[in-house]
Design an enzyme around this catalytic site. Structure first.
Site, PDB file in Angstrom:
ATOM      1  N   THR A  42       7.818  -6.221 -11.455  1.00 21.54           N
ATOM      2  CA  THR A  42       6.319  -5.144 -11.495  1.00 21.54           C
ATOM      3  C   THR A  42       5.339  -4.644 -13.089  1.00 21.54           C
ATOM      4  OG1 THR A  42       8.062  -3.402  -9.947  1.00 21.54           O
ATOM      5  CG2 THR A  42       6.143  -2.556 -11.271  1.00 21.54           C
ATOM      6  N   SER A  70       3.970  -1.778  -5.050  1.00 24.83           N
ATOM      7  CA  SER A  70       3.699  -2.011  -3.924  1.00 24.83           C
ATOM      8  C   SER A  70       2.417  -3.676  -3.817  1.00 24.83           C
ATOM      9  CB  SER A  70       3.111  -1.056  -3.141  1.00 24.83           C
ATOM     10  OG  SER A  70       4.127   0.267  -3.665  1.00 24.83           O
ATOM     11  N   TRP A  97       8.745  -0.968 -16.149  1.00 21.16           N
ATOM     12  CA  TRP A  97       9.772   0.004 -14.634  1.00 21.16           C
ATOM     13  C   TRP A  97      10.850  -0.958 -14.709  1.00 21.16           C
ATOM     14  CZ3 TRP A  97      10.705   5.166 -13.975  1.00 21.16           C
ATOM     15  CH2 TRP A  97       9.251   5.526 -14.293  1.00 21.16           C
ATOM     16  N   SER A 101      14.587  -2.065 -14.359  1.00 21.59           N
ATOM     17  CA  SER A 101      15.712  -1.633 -14.485  1.00 21.59           C
ATOM     18  C   SER A 101      16.584  -2.665 -15.300  1.00 21.59           C
ATOM     19  CB  SER A 101      17.046  -1.698 -13.454  1.00 21.59           C
ATOM     20  OG  SER A 101      16.288  -0.483 -12.202  1.00 21.59           O
ATOM     21  N   ARG A 126      32.054  29.117  -1.390  1.00 23.75           N
ATOM     22  CA  ARG A 126      31.026  30.543  -1.809  1.00 23.75           C
ATOM     23  C   ARG A 126      31.249  31.583  -0.491  1.00 23.75           C
ATOM     24  NH1 ARG A 126      28.434  32.858  -6.027  1.00 23.75           N
ATOM     25  NH2 ARG A 126      26.187  33.744  -5.211  1.00 23.75           N
ATOM     26  N   ALA A 173      20.937  28.447  -6.996  1.00 25.81           N
ATOM     27  CA  ALA A 173      21.015  28.662  -7.623  1.00 25.81           C
ATOM     28  C   ALA A 173      22.068  27.592  -8.998  1.00 25.81           C
ATOM     29  CB  ALA A 173      20.853  29.561  -8.284  1.00 25.81           C
ATOM     30  N   GLU A 232      11.753  -1.089  -5.052  1.00 18.43           N
ATOM     31  CA  GLU A 232      12.257  -2.012  -3.452  1.00 18.43           C
ATOM     32  C   GLU A 232      11.631  -1.633  -2.210  1.00 18.43           C
ATOM     33  OE1 GLU A 232      15.703  -4.039  -3.927  1.00 18.43           O
ATOM     34  OE2 GLU A 232      15.859  -3.378  -5.805  1.00 18.43           O
ATOM     35  N   GLY A 233      10.057  -1.170  -2.420  1.00 17.69           N
ATOM     36  CA  GLY A 233       9.636  -0.256  -1.183  1.00 17.69           C
ATOM     37  C   GLY A 233       9.377   0.502  -0.862  1.00 17.69           C
TER      38      GLY A 233
HETATM   39  C1  LIG Z   1      13.725   3.465 -11.691  1.00 19.97           C
HETATM   40  C2  LIG Z   1      13.168   2.606 -11.166  1.00 19.97           C
HETATM   41  C3  LIG Z   1      14.008   1.213 -11.559  1.00 19.97           C
HETATM   42  C4  LIG Z   1      12.552   0.270 -11.210  1.00 19.97           C
HETATM   43  N1  LIG Z   1      13.288  -1.133 -11.581  1.00 19.97           N
HETATM   44  C5  LIG Z   1      12.763  -2.066 -11.132  1.00 19.97           C
HETATM   45  C6  LIG Z   1      12.948  -3.653 -11.778  1.00 19.97           C
HETATM   46  O1  LIG Z   1      14.014  -3.962 -11.831  1.00 19.97           O
HETATM   47  N2  LIG Z   1      12.017  -4.712 -11.462  1.00 19.97           N
HETATM   48  C7  LIG Z   1      10.892  -4.254 -10.992  1.00 19.97           C
HETATM   49  O2  LIG Z   1      10.389  -5.064 -10.283  1.00 19.97           O
HETATM   50  N3  LIG Z   1      10.193  -3.085 -10.380  1.00 19.97           N
HETATM   51  C8  LIG Z   1      11.441  -1.985 -10.724  1.00 19.97           C
HETATM   52  N4  LIG Z   1      10.586  -1.083 -10.437  1.00 19.97           N
HETATM   53  C9  LIG Z   1       9.973  -1.040  -9.878  1.00 19.97           C
HETATM   54  C10 LIG Z   1       8.961  -0.490  -8.292  1.00 19.97           C
HETATM   55  O3  LIG Z   1       9.724  -1.771  -7.849  1.00 19.97           O
HETATM   56  C11 LIG Z   1       7.830  -0.007  -7.739  1.00 19.97           C
HETATM   57  O4  LIG Z   1       7.895   1.041  -8.423  1.00 19.97           O
HETATM   58  C12 LIG Z   1       7.553   0.242  -6.494  1.00 19.97           C
HETATM   59  O5  LIG Z   1       6.904  -1.034  -6.064  1.00 19.97           O
HETATM   60  C13 LIG Z   1       5.661   0.991  -6.165  1.00 19.97           C
HETATM   61  O6  LIG Z   1       5.016  -0.111  -7.303  1.00 19.97           O
HETATM   62  P1  LIG Z   1       4.312   1.411  -8.146  1.00 19.97           P
HETATM   63  O7  LIG Z   1       5.015   2.816  -8.571  1.00 19.97           O
HETATM   64  O8  LIG Z   1       3.363   1.217  -8.454  1.00 19.97           O
HETATM   65  O9  LIG Z   1       3.835   2.578  -6.966  1.00 19.97           O
HETATM   66  P2  LIG Z   1       2.165   2.010  -6.484  1.00 19.97           P
HETATM   67  O10 LIG Z   1       2.317   0.826  -5.360  1.00 19.97           O
HETATM   68  O11 LIG Z   1       1.014   2.501  -7.081  1.00 19.97           O
HETATM   69  O12 LIG Z   1       2.471   3.235  -5.214  1.00 19.97           O
HETATM   70  C14 LIG Z   1       1.320   4.399  -5.276  1.00 19.97           C
HETATM   71  C15 LIG Z   1       1.521   5.632  -3.606  1.00 19.97           C
HETATM   72  O13 LIG Z   1       0.749   4.705  -2.767  1.00 19.97           O
HETATM   73  C16 LIG Z   1       1.632   3.925  -1.780  1.00 19.97           C
HETATM   74  N5  LIG Z   1       0.566   2.812  -1.595  1.00 19.97           N
HETATM   75  C17 LIG Z   1       0.843   1.847  -2.045  1.00 19.97           C
HETATM   76  N6  LIG Z   1      -0.244   0.843  -1.210  1.00 19.97           N
HETATM   77  C18 LIG Z   1       0.198   0.943   0.029  1.00 19.97           C
HETATM   78  C19 LIG Z   1      -0.431   1.163   1.291  1.00 19.97           C
HETATM   79  N7  LIG Z   1      -0.688  -0.088   1.229  1.00 19.97           N
HETATM   80  N8  LIG Z   1      -0.092   2.102   2.457  1.00 19.97           N
HETATM   81  C20 LIG Z   1       0.311   3.432   1.914  1.00 19.97           C
HETATM   82  N9  LIG Z   1       0.768   3.460   1.306  1.00 19.97           N
HETATM   83  C21 LIG Z   1       0.827   3.227   0.026  1.00 19.97           C
HETATM   84  C22 LIG Z   1       2.855   4.376  -1.967  1.00 19.97           C
HETATM   85  O14 LIG Z   1       4.212   3.651  -1.306  1.00 19.97           O
HETATM   86  C23 LIG Z   1       3.348   5.246  -2.923  1.00 19.97           C
HETATM   87  O15 LIG Z   1       3.063   6.506  -2.466  1.00 19.97           O
HETATM   88  C24 LIG Z   1      11.829   0.253 -10.391  1.00 19.97           C
HETATM   89  C25 LIG Z   1      10.884   1.729 -10.131  1.00 19.97           C
HETATM   90  C26 LIG Z   1      12.067   2.928 -10.571  1.00 19.97           C
HETATM   91  C27 LIG Z   1      11.306   3.871 -10.072  1.00 19.97           C
END
Ligand SMILES: Cc1cc2nc3c(=O)[nH]c(=O)nc-3n(C[C@H](O)[C@H](O)[C@H](O)COP(=O)(O)OP(=O)(O)OC[C@H]3O[C@@H](n4cnc5c(N)ncnc54)[C@H](O)[C@@H]3O)c2cc1C
Length: 403
Positions: free
Chosen positions: A128, A134, A158, A160, A274, A346, A369-370
């Site tokens: 990333t 994505s 982003w 880990s 509770r 709460a 991871e997708g």
């Molecule tokens: C806590 C954490 C740890 C992570 N660790 C790693 C790591 O170790 N290594 C690494 O490489 N990455 C890591 N990531 C990154 C993670 O893999 C990405 O955040 C993830 O792939 C989504 O990409 P983005 O955040 O850029 O969202 P975007 O790709 O910008 O997506 C934003 C929104 O648009 C939607 N969207 C995008 N394209 C489409 C489509 N074609 N059709 C429909 N909807 C779509 C998505 O589903 C999402 O809701 C980590 C993320 C987090 C939060």
């Protein structure tokens, strides 16, 4: 024939990880989460002593030589206590070690996989970037050949363990013409060491979940990587990145299953403690419904990751099944965590109970991871015939039960 019993060694592993996490992590996790503290010493020493950092890596490469179900069992037990623990299994074992096992040269396995599987070095995965999640083809990092080295320039975010891991599997464009055309056969994979000149990293401080874990960014500023650190052939990086996700998603699926179980157990406990309207809240049908949904989600998610692990043991392609397991379990974990907070009323909205932490932690797995949406599209595309999995040049070695 199908059997649903775990083998003795699986049960022993489950018990051992459960006891360690309950004893050595659970008492401290709330405070570490509050302090945004990754307790490297305690966690890594424990995981190493249990052999978990190479749990399903063959013994000849420094691992514990167990099967792939064992990786799932460990992931489920670790996330039962806290997501930050399972994340280590995902990136270190799933995304990195198993990729080196399948795609690495013998020399790369000796130099990198062996110390990683033995727990002497920690490894991560850098795909990333600020403008590419994505849409992995949108990465901008480049690797330019210069003699017997590649010069890498770019930023990963982003990531880990970005600020703590020793090695990373990194993806970069080696073919500039293909980069312009977004042709993924221009991407290559590299092993990068933190100690390489031009590497720098930092934490992401604004994160609001998995606070006891480490997430950050790293920059490669004209960083030279020896050519023997390329994993696979030039242009195989995208395939390798996707292969790695097949292993990482398996751990995410099993981990989310553990989080659902944690929500279920906390909810059952609280619902019996509770009282409202003169009875335990467990007596109210709408509370029972939420608890029953947790059990249904737990059992279904568990069966899905077990099937995926079994397919890995058998050496069968499991991209579709693993993706389904990851999607179902993570979406269900979000529902379970939300309902666990609801059942706690709460009190669930406070840090005094663990369910608020579960709620904050579960969301990331619906994104990484997708994303939920990408997995939805993948499953539809398999059914509609828009997507098929072609054989890969390198596959995860099956687990031979006669070992
Ligand atoms: C806590 C954490 C740890 C992570 N660790 C790693 C790591 O170790 N290594 C690494 O490489 N990455 C890591 N990531 C990154 C993670 O893999 C990405 O955040 C993830 O792939 C989504 O990409 P983005 O955040 O850029 O969202 P975007 O790709 O910008 O997506 C934003 C929104 O648009 C939607 N969207 C995008 N394209 C489409 C489509 N074609 N059709 C429909 N909807 C779509 C998505 O589903 C999402 O809701 C980590 C993320 C987090 C939060």
């Amino acid at each position: 024939m199908i059997g649903f019993d775990l083998a003795d060694e699986h049960r022993l592993l489950e018990q051992t990880v459960r006891e360690w996490a309950a004893r050595d992590v659970a008492p401290y996790i709330r405070e570490h989460d509050r302090q945004h503290h990754f307790d490297r010493e305690r966690i890594l020493t424990g995981l190493k002593a249990l052999g978990l950092l190479g749990v399903c890596v063959p013994q000849e490469y420094g691992g514990a030589g167990m099967d792939y179900l064992s990786l799932g069992i460990a992931s489920e037990e670790l996330e039962y206590v806290d997501t930050s623990l399972r994340v280590i299994m995902s990136v270190h074992v799933g995304l990195n070690c198993l990729t080196l096992l399948a795609w690495g040269t013998e020399d790369q396995k000796r130099r990198y996989l062996v110390p990683q599987a033995a727990g002497d070095k920690l490894a991560g995965y850098g795909l990333t970037e600020p403008g590419a999640g994505s849409d992995a083809r949108a990465i901008q990092t480049t690797a330019v050949k210069k003699g017997d080295r590649y010069v890498l320039t770019g930023e990963k975010t982003w990531i880990s363990l970005a600020d703590v891991a020793d090695h990373f599997l990194v993806f970069a464009w080696t073919d500039q013409a293909k980069k312009q055309q977004r042709d993924p056969s221009g991407i290559s994979a590299f092993i990068v060491e933190r100690s390489f000149k031009g590497f720098s990293s930092g934490p992401l401080k604004e994160k609001w979940g998995i606070l006891a874990g480490n997430t950050g960014y790293f920059v490669m500023d004209g960083m030279e990587v020896p050519e023997e650190n390329m994993v696979g052939r030039p242009g195989e990086g995208f395939k390798i990145a996707m292969f790695a996700l097949d292993q990482g998603r398996f751990t995410v699926a099993a981990g989310a299953t553990g989080l659902i179980r944690a929500c279920r157990d906390a909810s059952v406990r609280y619902a019996k403690e509770r009282q409202t309207f003169g009875v335990e809240i467990a007596q109210h049908q709408l509370v029972k419904q939420m608890i029953a949904q947790m059990e249904s989600d737990y059992q279904a998610s568990r069966l899905l990751w077990l099937r995926s692990g079994w397919m890995k043991n058998e050496g069968r392609r499991n991209t579709k099944e693993t993706g389904l397991a990851k999607w179902v379990a993570t979406v269900a974990s979000e529902r379970a965590a939300s309902d666990a907070v609801q059942i706690h009323g709460a009190n669930g909205y406070s840090d005094e109970y663990p369910v608020g932490r579960f709620y904050r932690n579960c969301k990331a797995a619906v994104i990484y991871e997708g994303t939920r949406e990408i997995h939805t599209l993948m499953q539809a595309d398999y059914l509609l015939g828009y997507r098929t999995d072609r054989p890969s040049r390198c596959e995860l070695p099956p687990y031979a039960t006669d070992k």
